[in-house]
Design a protein around this motif. Structure first.
Motif, short mmCIF file in Angstrom:
data_model
loop_
_atom_site.label_atom_id
_atom_site.label_comp_id
_atom_site.label_asym_id
_atom_site.label_seq_id
_atom_site.Cartn_x
_atom_site.Cartn_y
_atom_site.Cartn_z
N LEU A 151 13.65 -82.11 79.44
CA LEU A 151 13.85 -83.27 78.58
C LEU A 151 14.00 -82.88 77.11
CD1 LEU A 151 11.28 -85.77 80.13
CD2 LEU A 151 13.76 -85.79 80.37
N GLY A 152 13.86 -81.60 76.81
CA GLY A 152 13.99 -81.15 75.43
C GLY A 152 12.73 -81.31 74.62
N ALA A 153 11.61 -81.47 75.28
CA ALA A 153 10.34 -81.66 74.59
C ALA A 153 9.45 -80.43 74.71
CB ALA A 153 9.62 -82.88 75.15
N ASP A 154 10.05 -79.27 74.88
CA ASP A 154 9.25 -78.05 75.02
C ASP A 154 8.63 -77.61 73.71
OD1 ASP A 154 11.82 -77.58 74.18
OD2 ASP A 154 11.94 -75.59 75.07
N ASP A 155 8.92 -78.29 72.61
CA ASP A 155 8.32 -77.96 71.33
C ASP A 155 6.98 -78.69 71.12
OD1 ASP A 155 9.54 -80.43 71.18
OD2 ASP A 155 10.18 -80.18 69.09
N LEU A 156 6.55 -79.49 72.09
CA LEU A 156 5.24 -80.13 72.00
C LEU A 156 4.15 -79.06 71.98
CD1 LEU A 156 5.37 -83.09 74.55
CD2 LEU A 156 5.17 -83.26 72.10
N LYS A 157 3.05 -79.36 71.31
CA LYS A 157 1.92 -78.43 71.27
C LYS A 157 1.33 -78.30 72.67
CE LYS A 157 0.60 -79.56 66.56
NZ LYS A 157 -0.45 -80.10 65.71
N ASP A 158 0.68 -77.16 72.91
CA ASP A 158 0.09 -76.94 74.22
C ASP A 158 -0.95 -78.00 74.57
OD1 ASP A 158 1.57 -74.72 74.83
OD2 ASP A 158 0.15 -73.32 73.94
N GLY A 159 -1.71 -78.45 73.59
CA GLY A 159 -2.70 -79.49 73.85
C GLY A 159 -2.06 -80.78 74.32
N ILE B 179 8.27 -78.52 90.73
CA ILE B 179 8.26 -78.21 89.30
C ILE B 179 6.88 -78.47 88.72
CG2 ILE B 179 10.70 -78.72 88.97
CD1 ILE B 179 9.85 -81.38 87.66
N ARG B 180 6.61 -77.83 87.61
CA ARG B 180 5.39 -78.07 86.86
C ARG B 180 5.71 -79.09 85.76
NH1 ARG B 180 4.78 -71.93 85.57
NH2 ARG B 180 6.93 -72.45 85.13
N THR B 181 4.70 -79.67 85.18
CA THR B 181 4.93 -80.67 84.15
C THR B 181 5.63 -80.06 82.94
OG1 THR B 181 2.69 -80.32 83.31
CG2 THR B 181 3.03 -82.16 84.84
N GLY B 182 5.33 -78.82 82.63
CA GLY B 182 6.00 -78.14 81.52
C GLY B 182 7.48 -77.96 81.76
N ASP B 183 7.84 -77.76 83.04
CA ASP B 183 9.26 -77.62 83.39
C ASP B 183 10.02 -78.91 83.09
OD1 ASP B 183 8.66 -75.07 84.30
OD2 ASP B 183 8.47 -75.72 86.39
#
Length: 131
Positions: free
Chosen positions: A49-57, A40-44
């Motif tokens: 965890l439901g934190a996909d709304d974090l900014k790309d930075g 998996i990638r860190t974004g996965d």
């Protein structure tokens, strides 16, 4: 067919292929393992965890913390895979980890934007969803 003609046809085909196919071929078996979920990638993980709304930075800094922890634990960099950036569409080289790699959890705990996710309730939710 002689060898030089075969090579010329191969080069012509390689020049006209799509970017997606070219990067997929560069990644090879690693991309297949990411698709299958064995890597998996860190974004996965953040998505699980439901934190996909974090900014790309913030996501990229989390990835840097995970990579630093992985190198400290294993003495070598993680496996890399080409992936298309979700907002810009550019192809980027990102690290891929085992879903149960401790470096993913260390990165959550050491980065201040994801520190709140480093709790057992979040981990349990992420692993039951993966199974």
């Amino acid at each position: 067919m002689n060898a030089s003609r075969h090579i010329a046809r191969t080069h012509r085909a390689a020049r006209t292929t799509t970017k997606a196919l070219a990067y997929r071929c560069l990644s090879g078996l690693v991309a297949a393992a990411v698709d299958a979920g064995t890597l998996i990638r860190t974004g996965d993980l953040l998505e699980r965890l439901g934190a996909d709304d974090l900014k790309d930075g913030f996501k990229s800094w989390y990835g840097r913390h995970v990579k630093k922890a992985y190198v400290a634990a294993n003495g070598q960099p993680p496996v890399m895979v080409w992936a298309q950036h979700r907002t810009t569409g550019r192809w980027i080289h990102v690290a891929a980890y085992s879903p149960f790699d401790i470096a993913l959890h260390i990165g959550l705990a050491t980065y201040k934007q994801t520190k709140h996710l480093a709790q057992p309730a979040f981990f349990q939710a992420a692993y039951t969803e993966a199974a």
